[in-house]
Design an enzyme around this catalytic site. Structure first.
Site, PDB file in Angstrom:
ATOM      1  N   GLY A   1       0.793  -1.230   0.000  1.00  0.00           N
ATOM      2  CA  GLY A   1       0.000   0.000   0.000  1.00  0.00           C
ATOM      3  C   GLY A   1       0.818   1.269   0.000  1.00  0.00           C
ATOM      4  O   GLY A   1       0.272   2.370  -0.054  1.00  0.00           O
ATOM      5  N   HIS A   2       2.143   1.171   0.043  1.00  0.00           N
ATOM      6  CA  HIS A   2       3.000   2.370   0.170  1.00  0.00           C
ATOM      7  C   HIS A   2       4.180   2.268  -0.776  1.00  0.00           C
ATOM      8  O   HIS A   2       5.296   2.048  -0.334  1.00  0.00           O
ATOM      9  CB  HIS A   2       3.489   2.501   1.612  1.00  0.00           C
ATOM     10  CG  HIS A   2       3.996   3.865   1.954  1.00  0.00           C
ATOM     11  ND1 HIS A   2       5.307   4.239   1.797  1.00  0.00           N
ATOM     12  CD2 HIS A   2       3.358   4.935   2.453  1.00  0.00           C
ATOM     13  CE1 HIS A   2       5.463   5.488   2.217  1.00  0.00           C
ATOM     14  NE2 HIS A   2       4.296   5.929   2.614  1.00  0.00           N
ATOM     15  N   PHE A   3       4.103   2.438  -1.963  1.00  0.00           N
ATOM     16  CA  PHE A   3       2.973   2.704  -2.840  1.00  0.00           C
ATOM     17  C   PHE A   3       2.922   1.585  -3.860  1.00  0.00           C
ATOM     18  O   PHE A   3       3.975   1.121  -4.288  1.00  0.00           O
ATOM     19  CB  PHE A   3       3.127   4.067  -3.513  1.00  0.00           C
ATOM     20  CG  PHE A   3       3.222   5.199  -2.534  1.00  0.00           C
ATOM     21  CD1 PHE A   3       2.061   5.727  -1.977  1.00  0.00           C
ATOM     22  CD2 PHE A   3       4.445   5.716  -2.147  1.00  0.00           C
ATOM     23  CE1 PHE A   3       2.143   6.786  -1.067  1.00  0.00           C
ATOM     24  CE2 PHE A   3       4.521   6.759  -1.239  1.00  0.00           C
ATOM     25  CZ  PHE A   3       3.379   7.298  -0.693  1.00  0.00           C
TER      26      PHE A   3
END
Length: 145
Positions: free
Chosen positions: A46-48
């Site tokens: 999720g990052h990224f």
């Protein structure tokens, strides 16, 4: 120190253990440790998603974990079930280079002082000899109760 000895000093476990090896540690002075950053880290999803970057707060956490090992070695204690090592302050945090999968994060912390149970460190994370992040950290050991 290899991972087996590190586990005797830190209560952290997967996915939050962020120190893979201690390269050098001089009790009362400084520590150099490392974190091998891989694409398998749970935060990269999720990052990224299309440009994975290690979150800055986790780089600071890795530095704090290295500092905790230094403090525990200095006072000749291993982790126990009765106390934890807590952040009490972070000053001057600066992020200068993104940390990406495949990087080896070199974690350096130097004790600046200890007063009334509060330890202050100068801390720096490097990748390939370049500063990725730096800060002054303050931590203390407290009972869980």
């Amino acid at each position: 120190m290899d991972i087996h000895e590190i586990l005797k000093y830190l209560p952290h476990r997967y996915p939050f253990l962020l120190v893979d090896r201690v390269v050098s540690c001089e009790a009362g002075k400084d520590i150099t440790a490392l974190k091998n950053v891989t694409i398998n880290e749970p935060f990269f999803g999720g990052h990224f998603p299309h440009h994975p970057v290690m979150p800055g707060v986790l780089i600071i956490e890795a530095l704090a974990q290295a500092a905790a090992i230094l403090t525990l070695k200095t006072v000749n204690l291993q982790t126990d079930d009765d106390s934890l090592y807590y952040f009490v302050g972070i000053d001057g945090a600066r992020f200068k280079k993104p940390v990406q999968p495949g990087d080896q994060l070199i974690l350096k912390a130097t004790i600046l002082r200890e007063r009334i149970g509060i330890w202050k460190y100068s801390a720096r994370a490097e990748v390939d000899g370049r500063v990725a992040a730096e800060a002054e950290l303050m931590c203390t050991m407290r009972s869980k109760q």
